[in-house]
Scaffold this motif. Structure first.
Motif, PDB file in Angstrom:
ATOM      1  N   LEU A  82       0.705  -1.589   0.050  1.00  0.00           N
ATOM      2  CA  LEU A  82       0.528  -0.359  -0.313  1.00  0.00           C
ATOM      3  C   LEU A  82       0.825   1.120   0.273  1.00  0.00           C
ATOM      4  O   LEU A  82       1.103   2.500  -0.558  1.00  0.00           O
ATOM      5  N   THR A  91       3.441   1.887  -1.718  1.00  0.00           N
ATOM      6  CA  THR A  91       3.591   2.222  -3.110  1.00  0.00           C
ATOM      7  C   THR A  91       2.927   2.197  -4.247  1.00  0.00           C
ATOM      8  O   THR A  91       3.405   2.029  -5.374  1.00  0.00           O
ATOM      9  N   GLY A  92       1.894   2.319  -3.391  1.00  0.00           N
ATOM     10  CA  GLY A  92      -0.149   2.704  -4.623  1.00  0.00           C
ATOM     11  C   GLY A  92      -0.627   1.181  -4.750  1.00  0.00           C
ATOM     12  O   GLY A  92      -0.994   1.119  -6.251  1.00  0.00           O
ATOM     13  N   ASP A  93       0.649  -0.164  -4.836  1.00  0.00           N
ATOM     14  CA  ASP A  93      -0.123  -1.381  -5.239  1.00  0.00           C
ATOM     15  C   ASP A  93      -1.583  -1.665  -4.725  1.00  0.00           C
ATOM     16  O   ASP A  93      -0.919  -1.729  -3.282  1.00  0.00           O
ATOM     17  N   LEU A  94      -2.408  -1.405  -5.257  1.00  0.00           N
ATOM     18  CA  LEU A  94      -3.916  -1.833  -3.958  1.00  0.00           C
ATOM     19  C   LEU A  94      -4.069  -3.572  -4.470  1.00  0.00           C
ATOM     20  O   LEU A  94      -5.056  -3.707  -4.020  1.00  0.00           O
ATOM     21  N   GLY A 130      -6.633  -0.646  -8.790  1.00  0.00           N
ATOM     22  CA  GLY A 130      -6.729   0.826  -8.797  1.00  0.00           C
ATOM     23  C   GLY A 130      -8.122   1.559  -9.722  1.00  0.00           C
ATOM     24  O   GLY A 130      -8.131   1.673 -10.170  1.00  0.00           O
TER      25      GLY A 130
END
Length: 304
Positions: A71, A73-76, A87
């Motif tokens: 999360l 790193t923006g990885d959902l 995402g």
């Protein structure tokens, strides 16, 4: 500014942590959810393979830290049930729900201000009736209100569609369903503030200068009476987002609410986490905008 950013990060971390542990209290095996649910009749070998692939065979703390790392790193992740990037899916569903909540918030404010205006200028009877309406409106459940509106305006009168049609007419009932309970609460807060503002020296001075009741309300009372409501607009927006789960389901409207309901049912952990985080982020943004609006309306806020 730094404090606000740290507060936003804390909120997102708290939501991610709560969702991670809460979703695991739901009966069922996440590995089965990945393979299509209990009805898939997956073999024990397939379940073991999926558990290793997704790290579900690791201790709970290891899974938790790994999820926080992704999360950050923006990885959902990828939705278990829909087999698509979370995402991308949220970007498709987000505008509809956020637009519905914002429009409902605007309508709620219009209803609250209209009720406050009527209570202020309409005399004792208007004040008593409006107070009763606000109490009832703030307590009415979304599901019951949605069913009543569909029965009256769709089944009996045939004026509005009972489900979302992608047209402005299909928005009316969902928006009104969400707006009325929030309007009841905002109306109570605004009306109480109006009574306090009406007793202040600046109001007495404005009356002495010959200010009309409507002018007094619009130019003097409303600005001060709206401040507590503006401070609570962030809470109101959060309430609208939570209410969207019910409203979008009742009116068959696509959005984060229906997506979340289906994801919880299917134990789709990445999708549940993604919806919760996006909703929390939207809440944080609206709270910040509410603070800015409060400062713009309140001269004391601008002075500081």
């Amino acid at each position: 500014m730094v404090g606000r950013l740290l507060g936003a990060v804390f909120v997102l971390w708290a939501v991610a942590t709560l969702i991670f542990f809460a979703i695991r209290l739901v009966p069922g095996d996440p590995a089965e959810a990945i393979l299509g649910g209990p009805g898939s009749q997956a073999s024990a070998e397939a379940l073991d393979t999926v558990r290793r692939q997704y790290g579900l065979d690791q201790p709970l703390l290891v899974q938790y830290l790994a999820q926080l790392g992704r999360l950050a790193t923006g990885d959902l992740g990828t939705s278990y049930s829909l087999r698509t990037d979370v995402g991308r899916l949220l970007l498709e569903q987000l505008p509809g729900t956020i637009g519905l909540a914002l429009l409902s918030l605007v309508v709620a404010w219009l209803l609250a201000i209209g009720t406050a205006w009527w209570a202020t200028l309409g005399g004792r009877v208007a004040a008593t009736v409006s107070s009763g309406l606000e109490v009832v409106a703030s307590a009415v459940p979304h599901f019951w209100l949605a069913s009543l509106l569909i029965l009256v305006f769709s089944t009996e009168l045939g004026l509005l569609p009972p489900v979302s049609t992608g047209t402005p007419a299909g928005l009316v009932l969902p928006v009104v369903t969400l707006a009325i309970p929030v309007a009841g609460f905002l109306g109570q807060v605004t009306r109480d503030s109006l009574l306090d503002a009406a007793a202040t020296p600046f109001t007495v001075s404005a009356r002495a200068r010959g200010e009309s009741p409507s002018g007094l309300f619009a130019r003097h009372l409303l600005r001060h009476a709206a401040l507590p409501g503006l401070a609570l607009s962030g809470w109101a927006f959060g309430s609208l987002l939570s209410g969207a789960v019910v409203v979008e389901s009742v009116f068959a409207r696509p959005g984060l609410g229906r997506t979340l309901l289906g994801a919880v049912t299917l134990r789709d952990i990445p999708l549940v986490t993604g919806v919760a985080l996006v909703s929390a982020l939207a809440y944080v943004v609206v709270v910040a905008l509410g603070d800015l609006a409060e400062r713009a309306v309140d001269p004391r806020g601008r002075a500081t």
